[in-house]
Design a protein around this motif. Structure first.
Motif, short mmCIF file in Angstrom:
data_model
loop_
_atom_site.label_atom_id
_atom_site.label_comp_id
_atom_site.label_asym_id
_atom_site.label_seq_id
_atom_site.Cartn_x
_atom_site.Cartn_y
_atom_site.Cartn_z
N ALA A 163 0.82 -1.20 0.00
CA ALA A 163 0.00 0.00 0.00
C ALA A 163 0.85 1.25 0.00
N GLY A 164 0.46 2.19 -0.80
CA GLY A 164 1.08 3.51 -0.77
C GLY A 164 2.44 3.57 -1.43
N THR A 165 2.88 2.52 -2.20
CA THR A 165 4.18 2.58 -2.85
C THR A 165 4.19 3.68 -3.90
N THR A 166 3.18 3.68 -4.78
CA THR A 166 2.98 4.75 -5.77
C THR A 166 1.49 4.99 -5.86
N THR A 167 1.15 5.99 -6.67
CA THR A 167 -0.29 6.23 -6.84
C THR A 167 -0.95 5.10 -7.59
N GLY A 168 -0.17 4.38 -8.48
CA GLY A 168 -0.74 3.27 -9.21
C GLY A 168 -1.15 2.13 -8.31
N PRO A 169 -0.20 1.57 -7.53
CA PRO A 169 -0.56 0.48 -6.63
C PRO A 169 -1.64 0.83 -5.63
N ALA A 170 -1.77 2.10 -5.28
CA ALA A 170 -2.83 2.48 -4.34
C ALA A 170 -4.21 2.12 -4.88
N ALA A 171 -4.33 2.04 -6.21
CA ALA A 171 -5.61 1.66 -6.80
C ALA A 171 -5.97 0.22 -6.51
N LEU A 172 -4.99 -0.59 -6.09
CA LEU A 172 -5.25 -2.00 -5.80
C LEU A 172 -5.85 -2.22 -4.42
N LEU A 173 -5.79 -1.22 -3.55
CA LEU A 173 -6.21 -1.42 -2.16
C LEU A 173 -7.65 -1.89 -2.04
N PRO A 174 -8.62 -1.28 -2.72
CA PRO A 174 -9.99 -1.82 -2.60
C PRO A 174 -10.11 -3.24 -3.16
N ILE A 175 -9.32 -3.57 -4.17
CA ILE A 175 -9.34 -4.94 -4.70
C ILE A 175 -8.80 -5.90 -3.64
N PHE A 176 -7.68 -5.52 -3.00
CA PHE A 176 -7.11 -6.36 -1.94
C PHE A 176 -8.13 -6.60 -0.83
N ALA A 177 -8.86 -5.55 -0.47
CA ALA A 177 -9.85 -5.70 0.62
C ALA A 177 -10.92 -6.72 0.25
N ARG A 178 -11.35 -6.71 -1.01
CA ARG A 178 -12.37 -7.68 -1.44
C ARG A 178 -11.80 -9.09 -1.49
N LEU A 179 -10.57 -9.21 -1.96
CA LEU A 179 -9.95 -10.54 -2.08
C LEU A 179 -9.74 -11.18 -0.72
N ARG A 180 -9.44 -10.37 0.31
CA ARG A 180 -9.17 -10.93 1.64
C ARG A 180 -10.40 -11.62 2.23
N ARG A 181 -11.58 -11.25 1.78
CA ARG A 181 -12.80 -11.83 2.34
C ARG A 181 -13.16 -13.18 1.72
N ILE A 182 -12.41 -13.61 0.71
CA ILE A 182 -12.70 -14.86 0.00
C ILE A 182 -11.96 -16.01 0.69
N ASP A 183 -12.67 -17.10 0.99
CA ASP A 183 -12.03 -18.22 1.67
C ASP A 183 -12.17 -19.52 0.86
N ASP A 184 -12.36 -19.40 -0.45
CA ASP A 184 -12.42 -20.56 -1.33
C ASP A 184 -11.41 -20.38 -2.46
N GLU A 185 -10.61 -21.40 -2.74
CA GLU A 185 -9.52 -21.27 -3.70
C GLU A 185 -10.02 -20.97 -5.10
#
Length: 634
Positions: A163-185
Motif C-alpha cells: 500500500a502507498g508505494t505509488t499512486t498506481g498500486p494504491a488503486a489496488l487497495l480496494p481490490i485487496f480488501a475484497r480478495l481478503r474476504r474470500i475463503d475458497d480457492e
C-alpha cells in the motif's frame, strides 16, 4: 466452458534435494509451548538482532545473547556473549564456555533450548521467534528466514508491504480488501482473473497452475469458449515460467496485446501464471499491465495462507480422529489440541519428557500419545513409583539375577522390557532419593546392570515421567535431586485441569456414556440440557478421573433412562447444588441498585438533595426508587 487441457509447459528448473544425513538440532520452545526443531551446522548465534542464526524477538534478550560452536575435539560448547539477563544451564548461570551434551537444555528468559547433537555439514536454518508485526520480522521474511511464532502472516501484512508505494498500486487497495474476504480457492482464482482483465482491458484470459506432474493446467478461464479462436502465445508463457519474471506486449494495430505474470505459491520456482490477452488489433492498458504482478503476488500469498489454513484444519481433524481411534482420547478444547500438536512435534526425538498436571487430568494418556506418535517399535511399559516399596524398586527397574538377594530370580527389569520403546514412570516425585542417582546414571549413558550381575547391557529406552507434585519446591526442600530433575525435564508438557478446558466436558460425557453402554450392553442414556449445564459448570477437582466415575455411576443408575439434575443430586450432593450456588452468588441488577441507594443515603446522612446529587438523578426519581425498594431515612 473450458477450452480443454492446456499443453504441458515445463521449464528447466533444477531441484536440489535436501541432504539426507543427520545434523545437530536445537529444540526451541517458549513457556513450555510452541515446540520447533531447528537444524544447524557447526555453529550458530542466538540473540535479538536479525543477523543471528536464531532470533528471539524479545526486549529481554540481548542483541547478541549466546553462541554454540564446536571446539577442537568436535564437542559443542555453549557461550554467553556478555548478555544482560544471562544464559542459564539448569540453575547455574553460564559464566564461561560450557560443554553442552546431547539432551541438555539451557534457558534464555522465557525460551528453552534443548540440544540433540547429530553431526552434519548443512547450513543453518534462519529462525525468528516473536509475535506481532515488527521490522525485524519483515526483514527476516524477505531474507527467507522461517518465523517461529505466528507462522502464517495474515494478508494484512501484505497490504502494508504494497500500500502507498505509488499512486498506481494504491488503486489496488480496494481490490485487496475484497480478495481478503474470500475463503475458497477457486473463487479467489476467479476473482483474480476478473480483476486482472478489468485492470488491463484484456478481452480474455486464464489462470493456470502446475499439477502433480509439473504440467500447467487451466484453473480459471474467461471468454475462451470452445467456439472462439484465441491466439495464446505459448513462447511467452514458457519464458515466464522459466525465468519467473513477467512479460508483456501491449499490442498495436498490427498484432494482439498480451501480458503474462508468474504466480509463486510457497517457496521455489513459479507454480503457475496469470495470462491476459486481446484480439488482433486491440491494445492493452499499459498502466494496468504494470499492476498485474503486484495483484498476482498478493493473490499468491492469500492462496498460500488459504492452503495452510486448510492443511492445518485437516491435520487438526486427523489428530482428533487418530486420538479417538488409537488412544481413546477425546480432545476438543484449543488448549488440549495445542498440547497434542506439541506432542506430535517432540515425539520422534529420543530425549526424556516430564509431564506435569493435577491428579486425574490424563497424564498417562499424554504419555501414551507420545509413545504412539514416536513410531518406536518397542513396548510401552509403565511403572508407578508410589506403588512399589523402596526395597524391591531397584530390582523392578533394573532387573536381577539368581542369588542377588533372598528369593531373587533371573528377571529383566522394566528398563529392559521397554528396550526399543518407552518407559512411563508415573508419580516420579515419590521415587526415593537413594534411587534417583541410579536412574540418573542410566539417563546419561543408557546402560543398565541387573542386581547381582557384572554384565552391562546397553538399551534404547525413551523415559517419560509424570507427577502432580511441585518438583522445584521439593528440590528446595532437599526431597528431590536437582541434577535428576534437569535430566528428566528436557521437555516439559503441562496438562491443563478439566476446569480450564470446559469445552471437553460434554464430549467426554457422551464418550463415557457410549463406552459404558457398549460394555454393559444397555441403551446409551440421553442427558437433559439442564443436567449437562450442571456437569459443565462443576469445577471437577478430581478432573477426568472424577468425571468418568460420576458418569459410570449415572450410567449404572439410569440404564438407558434420561439423566436429569435430580439424578446428579442423588449421585453427588454438591453436583446438584453447584449451579444453584453459582446463580445465587451473583446479585441481580435490582439488588445492586437497592444497595447503591442505601449506601448513598447513609453517606449523605439522610440529606435528599445531597443523596440525589451523589447518585446523579433527580430528587423525584430518588423518592420513586426509595418507595420501590422500601427504603426510608434512618
Amino acid at each position: 466452458m473450458h477450452p480443454g487441457p492446456l499443453r504441458s509447459i515445463k521449464g528447466n528448473h533444477t531441484v536440489h534435494p535436501s541432504p539426507a544425513f543427520a545434523m545437530p538440532k536445537l529444540i526451541v520452545c517458549r513457556d513450555g509451548r510452541d515446540y520447533r526443531i531447528v537444524e544447524f551446522a557447526d555453529e550458530l548465534t542466538i540473540g535479538r538482532d536479525p543477523d543471528n542464526t536464531i532470533v528471539l524477538d524479545s526486549p529481554q534478550v540481548s542483541r547478541r545473547h549466546a553462541a554454540l560452536s564446536r571446539n577442537r575435539d568436535g564437542d559443542l560448547v555453549l557461550a554467553d556473549l556478555d548478555s544482560t539477563n544471562g544464559t542459564w544451564l539448569g540453575r547455574e548461570r553460564v559464566r564461561r564456555s560450557t560443554l553442552l551434551r546431547s539432551g541438555q537444555s539451557f534457558r534464555i528468559m522465557a525460551y528453552s533450548l534443548t540440544l540433540v547433537d547429530e553431526s552434519g555439514v548443512h547450513g543453518p536454518t534462519r529462525i525468528v521467534a516473536g509475535t506481532g508485526p515488527d521490522q525485524r520480522r519483515e526483514q527476516a521474511a524477505r531474507e527467507g528466514q522461517t518465523i517461529l511464532f505466528d507462522l502464517a502472516d495474515g494478508p494484512e501484512s501484505v497490504d502494508r508491504q504494497h500500500a502507498g508505494t505509488t499512486t498506481g498500486p494504491a488503486a489496488l487497495l480496494p481490490i485487496f480488501a475484497r480478495l481478503r474476504r474470500i475463503d475458497d480457492e477457486e473463487e479467489l482464482l476467479a476473482a483474480l482473473l476478473q480483476h486482472a482483465l478489468d485492470l488491463c482491458g484484456a478481452a480474455f484470459g486464464f489462470v493456470a497452475l502446475k499439477d502433480e506432474h509439473a504440467g500447467l493446467v487451466y484453473r480459471q478461464v474467461l471468454h475462451m469458449d470452445a467456439g472462439q479462436e484465441r491466439g495464446i502465445r505459448e513462447e511467452i508463457i514458457r519464458q515466464v515460467m522459466d525465468s519467473g519474471v513477467g512479460r508483456s506486449d501491449t499490442g498495436s494495430h498490427q498484432g494482439s496485446g498480451v501480458v503474462c505474470v508468474p504466480l509463486f505459491i510457497g517457496q521455489g520456482p513459479a507454480t503457475g501464471c496469470l495470462y491476459c490477452g486481446t484480439d488482433k488489433g486491440e491494445a492493452l492498458a499499459a498502466e494496468g499491465c504494470l499492476l498485474l504482478e503486484l495483484l498476482a503476488d498478493h493473490v499468491a500469498l492469500l492462496l498460500a495462507n488459504l492452503r495452510q489454513r486448510s492443511r492445518l484444519a485437516m491435520e487438526e481433524q486427523g489428530l482428533r480422529s487418530r486420538l479417538a481411534d488409537r488412544e481413546q482420547t477425546v480432545v476438543h478444547s484449543p488448549a488440549m489440541l495445542k498440547l497434542y500438536r506439541d506432542i506430535r512435534t517432540i515425539a520422534p526425538i529420543r530425549v526424556p519428557v516430564l509431564i506435569l498436571g493435577e491428579a486425574g487430568s490424563g497424564k498417562e494418556l499424554v504419555a501414551a500419545a507420545l509413545h504412539s506418535f514416536s513410531g518406536r517399535k518397542g513396548a510401552w511399559v509403565t511403572l508407578n513409583c508410589s506403588a512399589i516399596p523402596e526395597g524391591i524398586f531397584e530390582s523392578e527397574l533394573f532387573g536381577s539375577v539368581r542369588g542377588a538377594f533372598h528369593d531373587a530370580m533371573d528377571k529383566p527389569g522394566k528398563l529392559e522390557q521397554a528396550h526399543g520403546g518407552t518407559l512411563f514412570l508415573d508419580e516420579i516425585g515419590d521415587m526415593a532419593l537413594s534411587l534417583q542417582p541410579k536412574l540418573l546414571r542410566f539417563l546419561e549413558n543408557n546402560e543398565v546392570t541387573r542386581l547381582g550381575d557384572t554384565r552391562t547391557r546397553r538399551l534404547d529406552v525413551r523415559i517419560v515421567a509424570a507427577t502432580n507434585q511441585d518438583l522445584e519446591a521439593m528440590i528446595r526442600e532437599k526431597k528431590f535431586r536437582d541434577d535428576f530433575y534437569q535430566r528428566l525435564s528436557c521437555f516439559i508438557l503441562k496438562v491443563p485441569p478439566l476446569r480450564e478446558r470446559r469445552e471437553d466436558i460434554e464430549p467426554l460425557v457422551h464418550h463415557f456414556l457410549a463406552r459404558f453402554a457398549d460394555e454393559f450392553n444397555w441403551p446409551e442414556p440421553q442427558v437433559a440440557p439442564a443436567a449437562m449445564r450442571t456437569l459443565v459448570d462443576y469445577t471437577w477437582p478430581g478432573n477426568v478421573r472424577q468425571l468418568r466415575n460420576v458418569v459410570l455411576r449415572l450410567s449404572v443408575q439410569c440404564r438407558g433412562r434420561r439423566i436429569t439434575v435430580h439424578d446428579l443430586c442423588e449421585i453427588q450432593d454438591d453436583l446438584g447444588q453447584a449451579r444453584q450456588r453459582r446463580v445465587a452468588a451473583f446479585p441481580s441488577l435490582a439488588e445492586m441498585e437497592r444497595h447503591h441507594i442505601r449506601e448513598a443515603l447513609e453517606r449523605s446522612a439522610g440529606n435528599m438533595s445531597d443523596c440525589a446529587r451523589m447518585l446523579g438523578i433527580a430528587r423525584s426519581t430518588l423518592y420513586q426508587k426509595m418507595k420501590k425498594y422500601g427504603l426510608g431515612i434512618s
